[in-house]
Design a protein around this motif. Structure first.
Motif, short mmCIF file in Angstrom:
data_model
loop_
_atom_site.label_atom_id
_atom_site.label_comp_id
_atom_site.label_asym_id
_atom_site.label_seq_id
_atom_site.Cartn_x
_atom_site.Cartn_y
_atom_site.Cartn_z
N LEU A 1 0.83 -1.21 0.00
CA LEU A 1 0.00 0.00 0.00
C LEU A 1 0.86 1.25 0.00
O LEU A 1 0.61 2.20 -0.74
CB LEU A 1 -0.93 -0.02 1.22
CG LEU A 1 -1.94 1.10 1.32
CD1 LEU A 1 -2.99 0.97 0.22
CD2 LEU A 1 -2.62 1.07 2.68
N GLY A 2 1.92 1.25 0.81
CA GLY A 2 2.83 2.39 0.84
C GLY A 2 3.51 2.59 -0.50
O GLY A 2 3.67 3.72 -0.96
N GLY A 3 3.90 1.50 -1.14
CA GLY A 3 4.51 1.60 -2.46
C GLY A 3 3.55 2.18 -3.47
O GLY A 3 3.92 3.02 -4.30
N GLU A 4 2.30 1.72 -3.42
CA GLU A 4 1.30 2.23 -4.36
C GLU A 4 1.09 3.73 -4.17
O GLU A 4 1.11 4.49 -5.14
CB GLU A 4 -0.03 1.50 -4.16
CG GLU A 4 -1.12 2.03 -5.06
CD GLU A 4 -2.47 1.40 -4.80
OE1 GLU A 4 -3.45 1.94 -5.35
OE2 GLU A 4 -2.56 0.40 -4.09
N SER B 1 3.09 5.86 -2.79
CA SER B 1 4.30 6.61 -3.10
C SER B 1 4.47 6.82 -4.59
O SER B 1 5.14 7.75 -5.02
CB SER B 1 5.53 5.90 -2.52
OG SER B 1 5.49 5.96 -1.11
N LEU B 2 3.86 5.95 -5.40
CA LEU B 2 3.90 6.12 -6.85
C LEU B 2 2.88 7.14 -7.34
O LEU B 2 2.93 7.56 -8.49
CB LEU B 2 3.65 4.77 -7.55
CG LEU B 2 4.77 3.76 -7.42
CD1 LEU B 2 4.33 2.42 -7.98
CD2 LEU B 2 6.02 4.24 -8.11
N MET B 3 1.95 7.52 -6.48
CA MET B 3 0.95 8.52 -6.85
C MET B 3 1.55 9.91 -6.73
O MET B 3 2.16 10.23 -5.70
CB MET B 3 -0.26 8.43 -5.92
CG MET B 3 -1.01 7.15 -5.97
SD MET B 3 -1.90 7.01 -7.50
CE MET B 3 -2.47 5.36 -7.35
N PRO B 4 1.39 10.74 -7.74
CA PRO B 4 1.90 12.11 -7.63
C PRO B 4 1.24 12.85 -6.46
O PRO B 4 0.04 12.76 -6.26
CB PRO B 4 1.48 12.74 -8.96
CG PRO B 4 1.30 11.58 -9.89
CD PRO B 4 0.81 10.45 -9.04
N GLY B 5 2.07 13.52 -5.68
CA GLY B 5 1.56 14.34 -4.58
C GLY B 5 1.57 13.65 -3.23
O GLY B 5 1.26 14.29 -2.22
N THR B 6 1.89 12.35 -3.17
CA THR B 6 1.95 11.66 -1.88
C THR B 6 3.23 10.83 -1.80
O THR B 6 3.76 10.37 -2.80
CB THR B 6 0.75 10.70 -1.68
OG1 THR B 6 0.75 9.74 -2.73
CG2 THR B 6 -0.56 11.45 -1.65
N LEU B 7 3.70 10.67 -0.57
CA LEU B 7 4.86 9.82 -0.32
C LEU B 7 4.69 9.17 1.05
O LEU B 7 4.58 9.87 2.06
CB LEU B 7 6.16 10.64 -0.32
CG LEU B 7 7.40 9.86 0.09
CD1 LEU B 7 7.77 8.85 -0.99
CD2 LEU B 7 8.55 10.78 0.37
N VAL B 8 4.63 7.86 1.07
CA VAL B 8 4.57 7.15 2.34
C VAL B 8 6.01 7.01 2.82
O VAL B 8 6.82 6.31 2.21
CB VAL B 8 3.87 5.78 2.20
CG1 VAL B 8 3.89 5.04 3.52
CG2 VAL B 8 2.44 5.98 1.71
#
Length: 164
Positions: A108-111, A113-120
């Motif tokens: 979930l964190g990897g997913e 983190s791949l989204m623009p604007g978010t970083l787990v």
């Protein structure tokens, strides 16, 4: 060793060897060291993550269109914020609870983190530490939605394995 286990190990070794070939451009000068590296990587991966038969990835493929759509929309949102003269950014951190086990939290964190604007940036216990460009977004709702999708995919995978 069962034939099924041997096939799983052979697939893993082949995958790691293919990665080596891709990274080196299949340079003949690197084949000997590549073979040793692939065998060592295979042995290490078997110690760290023993093979298990029956893992089906097809339930996760169902999640791919939604991921691609959210990624595209996230990219458009970030681009809009960058090109807006007012730069409407409210960056910050949020801590969000998750019900997923450790492996699920990593996925979930990897997913996200791949989204623009978010970083787990990490996890502690049942919480994820998330950096966002817009803290006004409903990240907890998005996490809950993706948790449910992961749980459905894992449940379908378990049902598939039981049927075999």
């Amino acid at each position: 060793m069962t034939p099924k286990r041997g096939l799983i190990i052979a697939k893993r070794a082949g995958f790691l060897a293919a990665i080596w070939l891709i990274l080196t451009g299949a340079d003949p000068g690197g084949l000997a060291i590549g073979g040793v590296a692939a065998l060592a990587a295979t042995a290490l991966s078997l110690m760290l993550m023993p093979p298990r038969a029956g893992l089906a990835l097809w339930p996760l493929v169902v999640m791919l269109p939604g991921f691609l759509w959210r990624s595209l929309m996230g990219g458009v949102d970030v681009a809009r914020r960058v090109f807006d003269p007012r730069m409407p950014l409210t960056p910050g951190w949020k801590i969000v609870r998750t019900r997923l086990p450790d492996g699920g939290k990593v996925a979930l964190g990897g997913e996200f983190s791949l989204m623009p604007g978010t970083l787990v940036a990490g996890a502690k216990g049942d919480r994820l530490l998330i950096h966002m460009l817009d803290t006004g977004q409903d990240i907890a709702g998005q996490i809950a939605h993706e948790e449910a999708a992961f749980e459905r995919a894992l449940r379908n995978d378990a049902n598939h394995r039981e049927a075999e």
